[in-house]
Scaffold this active site. Structure first.
Site, PDB file in Angstrom:
ATOM      1  N   THR A   1      22.608  35.791  19.400  1.00  0.00           N
ATOM      2  CA  THR A   1      22.699  35.831  17.937  1.00  0.00           C
ATOM      3  C   THR A   1      22.500  34.443  17.363  1.00  0.00           C
ATOM      4  OG1 THR A   1      24.218  37.738  17.892  1.00  0.00           O
ATOM      5  CG2 THR A   1      23.966  36.486  15.868  1.00  0.00           C
TER       6      THR A   1
ATOM      7  N   GLU B   1      25.362  46.499  22.617  1.00  0.00           N
ATOM      8  CA  GLU B   1      24.470  47.182  21.679  1.00  0.00           C
ATOM      9  C   GLU B   1      23.130  47.589  22.284  1.00  0.00           C
ATOM     10  OE1 GLU B   1      24.307  44.517  18.352  1.00  0.00           O
ATOM     11  OE2 GLU B   1      26.306  45.070  17.648  1.00  0.00           O
TER      12      GLU B   1
ATOM     13  N   GLU C   1      33.256  46.171  17.737  1.00  0.00           N
ATOM     14  CA  GLU C   1      32.735  45.033  16.974  1.00  0.00           C
ATOM     15  C   GLU C   1      32.616  45.465  15.529  1.00  0.00           C
ATOM     16  OE1 GLU C   1      29.519  42.591  18.556  1.00  0.00           O
ATOM     17  OE2 GLU C   1      28.651  42.483  16.543  1.00  0.00           O
TER      18      GLU C   1
END
Length: 631
Positions: free
Chosen positions: A58, A147, A222
């Site tokens: 990220t 994810e 999350e």
């Protein structure tokens, strides 16, 4: 509102932070106190860390404990340190590990970690075992792949291996994406047995029927990921309550723990607090810290949720929890729509208005005579919010009490008298990144594997002892990832580490470079670098490249598609050279070993950005004596 006994579990929070480790004392310890110290600030119950996999996750890359198949090093990165600091302050904190990426060797040439499940399981279990062996850390839960797709065979092999090596106590969380795994669990009893927690990301306070039918604990594993102003605090207050009220989720984990990365990277200031200036020591305790305290200071892992409707008549929500020993905590929130929008998912319209709410305590709680009160009121006009303030106790008469509730408020009512709002002395004022910055990397025994303030965006740059060099380059910084990792986002094809201030315009960057890869190896220094994180592939800037074949290029982007100048440089591999890049206004010039190589190349865009170093591909290369002067 009727509250009576039974059911459910506890609340949590999580982590990611690059610049935090560079803070000088006492400021680094103060930040950690606000996060982890019980009855101090956020008083977090859980810490979720990335199992570094050498890939972009990220806002940067985190180093793997196994860059290569025959390589093991359980002291890389900052996550070990962070877990130990959390445990030092709260020995009961729960620890979670989750991979975002994996080193490339696991995929045997494929961008996929599941083709060889035994290999991937060995890699993950090695990390878990090393946490105990080298750091005396007990990991409580382990995830699958952040994810991304789950694989039933892999999960079952992981469960079998954990049991076989004596790690039966470690719970598997799956699948850290949507709720789809719950449907697979309903038709596969072995998969169902392997998974302890069904975790979904950003569920919007809603679950699905299949997840409820598994009879497993449900988590929002999350959530939040929102700018940490008053709206971020409103988002966090709403989802912490309503994830349970609407979705039966007994834990909510915030991404991210502390905004301790360069703010212009993706999702800047999306942490519970802000600590992005280690060079000044400045940090800020943001409103989400105190919203967190409304829950975490008055509950603990092992507390259970009580049966109650949870919805207030004129909007808002409440939850009630008990330790089973007679203590009771009630958390109430009345967040309005526009003041509690999270970054995702889209929040459908709803209304909240002022109201008078009466609560009825049933069963053993009907004997409670008074409740301690803690209060927050978010101010969206002046940002002069009231945050986590004690009020006088409220009397409970025959199990009944009434509150006048306004909008955008949070109340905690509790039998506990342990709540506290500590504040360290004000930190130093904010300062920009030093305009004259040097690092010669001459550290014999570094506390961390990465150099201060460099933020790797593709690849991993580590301190290195160059035993083959008897001269001035014994201690260097080396790019060490030589195979593209199994990626989570769109990593670049080149490696890059950024440093400095994204507002820099004019700068002179000098660095000694050493190309290790013959023939087609190459390195760069760069200025006005405008991007990083999950957007690193689209990074633009002014890049000065030299290659092992003796050529050079000046490009306007990391991908080397915008060529501004090229020619012969006479650079060779396995020889130290000094590169200098000067940017002033709309002009760029470059020097090699102190002599002009190219001059006055037009440099109009980007107009500002970070400094950076990096390599042409995933290859070994070294850097030394980095220096930037900027304005």
């Amino acid at each position: 509102m009727i509250i009576c006994g039974d059911l459910k579990e506890w609340k949590t929070i999580c982590a990611t932070s690059r610049l935090l480790v560079n803070y000088p004392e006492p400021y680094r310890s103060q930040i950690l106190d606000y996060l982890f110290m019980p009855n101090f600030g956020a008083s977090l119950h859980m810490l979720k860390v990335e199992i570094g996999g050498d890939g972009q996750s990220t806002d940067g890359t985190e180093p793997s404990h196994m860059h290569y198949e025959n390589d093991e090093n359980y002291f890389r990165g900052y996550e070990w340190w962070l877990m130990k600091e959390a445990k030092k302050r709260n020995p009961n904190i729960k620890l979670i590990g989750l991979p975002w990426t994996f080193p490339g060797w696991i995929g045997r040439g494929e961008n996929w970690p599941y083709d060889y499940p035994d290999v991937t399981v060995y890699y993950v279990v090695s990390w878990i075992s090393a946490a105990k062996q080298y750091h005396d850390l007990d990991i409580d839960y382990i995830g699958i792949w952040n994810e991304r797709s789950f694989n039933s065979k892999y999960i079952k092999v992981l469960r079998h291996t954990l049991d076989r090596v004596g790690l039966k106590n470690i719970g598997i969380i799956a699948a850290d994406g949507n709720w789809n795994i719950s449907r697979a669990m309903l038709v596969d009893p072995y998969l169902n047995d392997a998974v302890q927690i069904v975790g979904a990301h950003y569920p919007g306070t809603k679950t699905v029927g299949a997840a409820l039918l598994t009879k497993k604990k449900l988590w929002s594993s999350e959530d939040y990921s929102t700018f940490n102003d008053e709206v971020g605090a409103g988002c966090w207050a709403r989802v912490m309550n309503q994830n349970y009220v609407n979705g039966n989720m007994s834990a909510t984990i915030a991404w991210n723990l502390v905004a301790s990365y360069y703010e212009k990277l993706p999702f800047g200031r999306n942490g519970l607090m802000t600590a992005q200036e280690p060079w000044s020591g400045h940090y800020k305790v943001e409103p989400p810290i105190w919203i967190t305290a409304h829950t975490t200071q008055f509950t603990q892992p092992g507390w259970t949720y009580l049966q109650a409707d949870g919805h207030l008549e004129k909007g808002g929500s409440y939850v009630a929890l008990t330790d089973g020993l007679g203590n009771l905590t009630i958390i109430i929130e009345t967040m309005t729509h526009n003041h509690s929008e999270c970054i995702r998912p889209r929040l459908l319209p709803f209304s909240v208005s002022s109201q008078r709410a009466t609560f009825y305590l049933k069963g053993s709680f009907s004997k409670v005579k008074a409740l301690q009160v803690w209060y927050s009121k978010l101010d969206f006009e002046s940002a002069n919010s009231t945050l986590f303030q004690p009020l006088g106790p409220i009397e409970v008469f025959e199990g009944t009490f009434t509150l006048n509730l306004d909008v955008d408020e949070v109340y905690t009512l509790t039998t506990l008298k342990t709540g506290q709002k500590y504040m360290h002395r004000e930190p130093p004022p904010s300062q920009p990144f030093p305009s004259n910055y040097k690092d010669d990397f001459n550290i014999r025994n570094p506390a961390f594997s990465e150099a201060p303030n460099f933020a790797d965006q593709t690849g991993v740059f580590e301190y290195f002892v160059n035993t083959s060099d008897p001269g001035d380059h014994v201690y260097t910084l080396r790019q060490v990832v030589i195979q593209r990792p199994i990626t989570w986002s769109s990593d670049a094809d080149q490696t890059i580490s950024i440093i400095g201030d994204s507002n820099w315009v004019n700068m002179i960057i000098t660095c000694d470079i050493y190309i290790e890869r013959p023939h087609d190896g190459g390195v760069f220094i760069a200025g006005r670098v405008d991007n990083g994180g999950i957007y690193v592939r689209r990074t633009k800037g002014i890049f000065f490249w030299v290659f092992a074949d003796g050529t050079y290029r000046v490009t306007g982007d990391l991908a080397r598609k915008v060529v501004l100048m090229k020619g012969l440089a006479g650079v060779r591999d396995r020889t130290w050279h000094t590169l200098t890049l000067a940017l002033k206004g709309s002009s760029a010039s470059g020097w090699l070993n102190g002599y002009p190589l190219w001059e006055n190349v037009p440099a109009f865009k980007p107009s500002n950005g970070w400094a950076a170093i990096g390599t042409r591909s995933f290859e070994f290369a070294q850097f030394d004596n980095f220096h930037v002067e900027a304005s």
